[in-house]
Scaffold this motif. Structure first.
Motif, PDB file in Angstrom:
ATOM      1  N   LYS A 283     -37.489 -53.096  90.502  1.00  0.00           N
ATOM      2  CA  LYS A 283     -37.852 -54.005  89.423  1.00  0.00           C
ATOM      3  C   LYS A 283     -38.260 -53.189  88.196  1.00  0.00           C
ATOM      4  O   LYS A 283     -39.005 -52.222  88.291  1.00  0.00           O
ATOM      5  CB  LYS A 283     -39.017 -54.890  89.864  1.00  0.00           C
ATOM      6  N   GLY A 284     -37.724 -53.567  87.026  1.00  0.00           N
ATOM      7  CA  GLY A 284     -38.029 -52.844  85.798  1.00  0.00           C
ATOM      8  C   GLY A 284     -37.069 -51.729  85.475  1.00  0.00           C
ATOM      9  O   GLY A 284     -37.162 -51.126  84.400  1.00  0.00           O
ATOM     10  N   ALA A 285     -36.140 -51.420  86.394  1.00  0.00           N
ATOM     11  CA  ALA A 285     -35.172 -50.355  86.143  1.00  0.00           C
ATOM     12  C   ALA A 285     -34.254 -50.741  84.986  1.00  0.00           C
ATOM     13  O   ALA A 285     -33.913 -51.912  84.788  1.00  0.00           O
ATOM     14  CB  ALA A 285     -34.350 -50.094  87.397  1.00  0.00           C
ATOM     15  N   GLU A 286     -33.842 -49.730  84.204  1.00  0.00           N
ATOM     16  CA  GLU A 286     -32.940 -49.944  83.081  1.00  0.00           C
ATOM     17  C   GLU A 286     -31.523 -49.615  83.530  1.00  0.00           C
ATOM     18  O   GLU A 286     -31.225 -48.482  83.895  1.00  0.00           O
ATOM     19  CB  GLU A 286     -33.347 -49.051  81.914  1.00  0.00           C
ATOM     20  N   ILE A 287     -30.629 -50.622  83.498  1.00  0.00           N
ATOM     21  CA  ILE A 287     -29.262 -50.383  83.938  1.00  0.00           C
ATOM     22  C   ILE A 287     -28.274 -51.036  82.971  1.00  0.00           C
ATOM     23  O   ILE A 287     -28.631 -51.886  82.155  1.00  0.00           O
ATOM     24  CB  ILE A 287     -29.010 -50.920  85.369  1.00  0.00           C
ATOM     25  N   ASP A 288     -27.045 -50.606  83.070  1.00  0.00           N
ATOM     26  CA  ASP A 288     -25.946 -51.129  82.262  1.00  0.00           C
ATOM     27  C   ASP A 288     -25.865 -52.656  82.418  1.00  0.00           C
ATOM     28  O   ASP A 288     -25.920 -53.179  83.527  1.00  0.00           O
ATOM     29  CB  ASP A 288     -24.647 -50.481  82.750  1.00  0.00           C
ATOM     30  N   ALA A 289     -25.737 -53.360  81.295  1.00  0.00           N
ATOM     31  CA  ALA A 289     -25.649 -54.820  81.334  1.00  0.00           C
ATOM     32  C   ALA A 289     -24.461 -55.287  82.161  1.00  0.00           C
ATOM     33  O   ALA A 289     -24.529 -56.327  82.829  1.00  0.00           O
ATOM     34  CB  ALA A 289     -25.552 -55.373  79.912  1.00  0.00           C
ATOM     35  N   LEU A 290     -23.370 -54.534  82.132  1.00  0.00           N
ATOM     36  CA  LEU A 290     -22.197 -54.884  82.937  1.00  0.00           C
ATOM     37  C   LEU A 290     -22.504 -54.762  84.423  1.00  0.00           C
ATOM     38  O   LEU A 290     -22.164 -55.649  85.209  1.00  0.00           O
ATOM     39  CB  LEU A 290     -21.022 -53.976  82.565  1.00  0.00           C
ATOM     40  N   LEU A 291     -23.152 -53.678  84.816  1.00  0.00           N
ATOM     41  CA  LEU A 291     -23.510 -53.495  86.221  1.00  0.00           C
ATOM     42  C   LEU A 291     -24.471 -54.584  86.689  1.00  0.00           C
ATOM     43  O   LEU A 291     -24.330 -55.130  87.784  1.00  0.00           O
ATOM     44  CB  LEU A 291     -24.146 -52.114  86.407  1.00  0.00           C
ATOM     45  N   ALA A 292     -25.441 -54.924  85.841  1.00  0.00           N
ATOM     46  CA  ALA A 292     -26.417 -55.946  86.218  1.00  0.00           C
ATOM     47  C   ALA A 292     -25.736 -57.287  86.470  1.00  0.00           C
ATOM     48  O   ALA A 292     -26.040 -57.968  87.462  1.00  0.00           O
ATOM     49  CB  ALA A 292     -27.460 -56.092  85.116  1.00  0.00           C
ATOM     50  N   LYS A 293     -24.804 -57.650  85.600  1.00  0.00           N
ATOM     51  CA  LYS A 293     -24.121 -58.931  85.779  1.00  0.00           C
ATOM     52  C   LYS A 293     -23.226 -58.911  87.006  1.00  0.00           C
ATOM     53  O   LYS A 293     -23.149 -59.898  87.755  1.00  0.00           O
ATOM     54  CB  LYS A 293     -23.299 -59.265  84.530  1.00  0.00           C
ATOM     55  N   THR A 294     -22.564 -57.801  87.242  1.00  0.00           N
ATOM     56  CA  THR A 294     -21.686 -57.677  88.411  1.00  0.00           C
ATOM     57  C   THR A 294     -22.481 -57.774  89.707  1.00  0.00           C
ATOM     58  O   THR A 294     -22.075 -58.452  90.660  1.00  0.00           O
ATOM     59  CB  THR A 294     -20.930 -56.342  88.360  1.00  0.00           C
ATOM     60  N   LEU A 295     -23.639 -57.122  89.752  1.00  0.00           N
ATOM     61  CA  LEU A 295     -24.451 -57.136  90.962  1.00  0.00           C
ATOM     62  C   LEU A 295     -25.044 -58.514  91.243  1.00  0.00           C
ATOM     63  O   LEU A 295     -25.208 -58.902  92.407  1.00  0.00           O
ATOM     64  CB  LEU A 295     -25.573 -56.107  90.851  1.00  0.00           C
ATOM     65  N   ARG A 296     -25.348 -59.234  90.172  1.00  0.00           N
ATOM     66  CA  ARG A 296     -26.005 -60.531  90.370  1.00  0.00           C
ATOM     67  C   ARG A 296     -25.065 -61.579  90.953  1.00  0.00           C
ATOM     68  O   ARG A 296     -25.493 -62.427  91.725  1.00  0.00           O
ATOM     69  CB  ARG A 296     -26.586 -61.022  89.044  1.00  0.00           C
ATOM     70  N   ASN A 297     -23.794 -61.564  90.560  1.00  0.00           N
ATOM     71  CA  ASN A 297     -22.906 -62.619  91.066  1.00  0.00           C
ATOM     72  C   ASN A 297     -21.701 -62.097  91.837  1.00  0.00           C
ATOM     73  O   ASN A 297     -20.816 -62.868  92.190  1.00  0.00           O
ATOM     74  CB  ASN A 297     -22.439 -63.532  89.925  1.00  0.00           C
ATOM     75  N   ASP A 298     -21.687 -60.762  92.076  1.00  0.00           N
ATOM     76  CA  ASP A 298     -20.650 -60.154  92.913  1.00  0.00           C
ATOM     77  C   ASP A 298     -19.253 -60.497  92.404  1.00  0.00           C
ATOM     78  O   ASP A 298     -18.351 -60.801  93.186  1.00  0.00           O
ATOM     79  CB  ASP A 298     -20.819 -60.607  94.367  1.00  0.00           C
ATOM     80  N   LYS A 299     -19.068 -60.444  91.086  1.00  0.00           N
ATOM     81  CA  LYS A 299     -17.760 -60.696  90.482  1.00  0.00           C
ATOM     82  C   LYS A 299     -17.419 -59.569  89.513  1.00  0.00           C
ATOM     83  O   LYS A 299     -18.291 -58.858  89.027  1.00  0.00           O
ATOM     84  CB  LYS A 299     -17.755 -62.030  89.733  1.00  0.00           C
ATOM     85  N   THR A 300     -16.139 -59.439  89.229  1.00  0.00           N
ATOM     86  CA  THR A 300     -15.680 -58.453  88.260  1.00  0.00           C
ATOM     87  C   THR A 300     -15.672 -59.078  86.873  1.00  0.00           C
ATOM     88  O   THR A 300     -15.163 -60.183  86.687  1.00  0.00           O
ATOM     89  CB  THR A 300     -14.273 -57.947  88.615  1.00  0.00           C
ATOM     90  N   HIS A 301     -16.222 -58.375  85.909  1.00  0.00           N
ATOM     91  CA  HIS A 301     -16.277 -58.876  84.542  1.00  0.00           C
ATOM     92  C   HIS A 301     -15.675 -57.853  83.586  1.00  0.00           C
ATOM     93  O   HIS A 301     -15.716 -56.648  83.840  1.00  0.00           O
ATOM     94  CB  HIS A 301     -17.725 -59.158  84.130  1.00  0.00           C
ATOM     95  N   ALA A 302     -15.142 -58.343  82.467  1.00  0.00           N
ATOM     96  CA  ALA A 302     -14.603 -57.462  81.432  1.00  0.00           C
ATOM     97  C   ALA A 302     -15.764 -56.836  80.658  1.00  0.00           C
ATOM     98  O   ALA A 302     -16.682 -57.547  80.237  1.00  0.00           O
ATOM     99  CB  ALA A 302     -13.690 -58.240  80.488  1.00  0.00           C
ATOM    100  N   ARG A 303     -15.719 -55.537  80.483  1.00  0.00           N
ATOM    101  CA  ARG A 303     -16.801 -54.836  79.791  1.00  0.00           C
ATOM    102  C   ARG A 303     -17.028 -55.404  78.397  1.00  0.00           C
ATOM    103  O   ARG A 303     -18.166 -55.661  77.985  1.00  0.00           O
ATOM    104  CB  ARG A 303     -16.485 -53.342  79.709  1.00  0.00           C
ATOM    105  N   GLU A 304     -15.937 -55.591  77.643  1.00  0.00           N
ATOM    106  CA  GLU A 304     -16.087 -56.090  76.276  1.00  0.00           C
ATOM    107  C   GLU A 304     -16.760 -57.459  76.256  1.00  0.00           C
ATOM    108  O   GLU A 304     -17.659 -57.708  75.443  1.00  0.00           O
ATOM    109  CB  GLU A 304     -14.726 -56.174  75.579  1.00  0.00           C
ATOM    110  N   GLU A 305     -16.371 -58.332  77.141  1.00  0.00           N
ATOM    111  CA  GLU A 305     -16.948 -59.673  77.187  1.00  0.00           C
ATOM    112  C   GLU A 305     -18.446 -59.631  77.460  1.00  0.00           C
ATOM    113  O   GLU A 305     -19.240 -60.318  76.801  1.00  0.00           O
ATOM    114  CB  GLU A 305     -16.254 -60.509  78.269  1.00  0.00           C
ATOM    115  N   VAL A 306     -18.854 -58.804  78.418  1.00  0.00           N
ATOM    116  CA  VAL A 306     -20.276 -58.703  78.773  1.00  0.00           C
ATOM    117  C   VAL A 306     -21.075 -58.126  77.611  1.00  0.00           C
ATOM    118  O   VAL A 306     -22.155 -58.614  77.269  1.00  0.00           O
ATOM    119  CB  VAL A 306     -20.464 -57.843  80.033  1.00  0.00           C
ATOM    120  N   TYR A 307     -20.550 -57.082  76.966  1.00  0.00           N
ATOM    121  CA  TYR A 307     -21.279 -56.449  75.870  1.00  0.00           C
ATOM    122  C   TYR A 307     -21.371 -57.364  74.645  1.00  0.00           C
ATOM    123  O   TYR A 307     -22.391 -57.361  73.949  1.00  0.00           O
ATOM    124  CB  TYR A 307     -20.608 -55.135  75.490  1.00  0.00           C
ATOM    125  N   LEU A 308     -20.336 -58.148  74.397  1.00  0.00           N
ATOM    126  CA  LEU A 308     -20.412 -59.089  73.276  1.00  0.00           C
ATOM    127  C   LEU A 308     -21.387 -60.225  73.583  1.00  0.00           C
ATOM    128  O   LEU A 308     -22.093 -60.697  72.686  1.00  0.00           O
ATOM    129  CB  LEU A 308     -19.023 -59.641  72.934  1.00  0.00           C
TER     130      LEU A 308
END
Length: 244
Positions: A137-162
């Motif tokens: 808890k409190g760890a700083e991680i890539d927003a893309l990795l965080a979203k992928t881990l939360r819902n176990d799906k593949t996401h486009a990097r550009e979409e997540v960053y935007l």
């Protein structure tokens, strides 16, 4: 509020040599960390923040842009009074320039282009665990990795960053997704508190529309996201991009 866009030329070899003498380049040279110390010692803590160093390919000179509360004349007076000789030699005080950016510069509905280097990371509100890694808890991680881990799906990097950027512009400005793109991405290791942190280093080019002029001026002054004191999060403004 008082806001100025400051421009400062720098010699990269001088910066690297200064950082080495100060013990800031042991094993890993973190340019943002070196500039954080140099600007703080020359002009005062957070006097030029956020900032962005612009370097042409294979160039030995660079230009630093920053937002600050004081104009160039005041910054020079401060540096002449407090900066040690080694810092003053790097800062090219006779070449600092600035332009005022008062809140009345902006209007609701105004479209502006931008060039933004950012570190799109999030701090975890709760611990996350995978088969390979465990994040506290409190760890700083890539927003893309965080979203992928939360819902176990593949996401486009550009979409997540935007999405990440859009949330941080709101409610003072809206992001024009049709004219905004992930221009550049790399992994970058930085030094913070003596520890190495690996994370995303992204550059986004795009267009935004101002909704709250006063709030937008405050956003420029504080920067976007984390690590604004180390060369990330500065909105360099440009003419708006054309819609295709």
């Amino acid at each position: 509020m008082s806001l100025h866009l400051v421009e400062l030329p720098l010699h990269l070899l001088d910066l690297h040599g200064w950082a080495a003498k100060r013990g800031l380049a042991k094993g890993l040279f973190d340019e943002g960390l070196a500039l954080h110390h140099l600007l703080g010692e020359g002009f005062g803590p957070a006097a030029l923040q956020p900032f962005r160093l612009m370097v042409a390919p294979r160039a030995t000179r660079a230009t630093l842009y920053a937002y600050g509360a004081e104009p160039a004349e005041t910054l020079v007076k401060t540096a002449m009074t407090v900066a040690p000789p080694s810092e003053r030699a790097i800062l090219s005080l006779d070449q600092i320039r600035s332009l005022p950016r008062p809140p009345e510069s902006w209007q609701a509905g105004q479209r502006l282009g931008f060039d933004l280097r950012l570190r799109p990371v999030v701090r975890l509100a709760s611990a996350l665990k995978t088969d390979r890694e465990q994040f506290a808890k409190g760890a700083e991680i890539d927003a893309l990795l965080a979203k992928t881990l939360r819902n176990d799906k593949t996401h486009a990097r550009e979409e997540v960053y935007l999405d990440w950027l859009e949330a941080r512009l709101s409610p003072v400005a809206g992001l024009d997704r049709d004219t905004t793109c992930l221009h550049k991405f790399q992994r970058q290791t930085v030094l913070r508190g003596g520890k190495r942190l690996d994370g995303p280093d992204a550059t986004i080019h795009g267009t935004l529309t101002i909704k709250d002029p006063k709030g937008f001026a405050e956003l420029l002054a504080r920067g976007i996201g984390r690590h604004c004191a180390y060369g990330y999060g500065m909105l360099l403004l440009r003419p708006p991009q054309r819609r295709t």
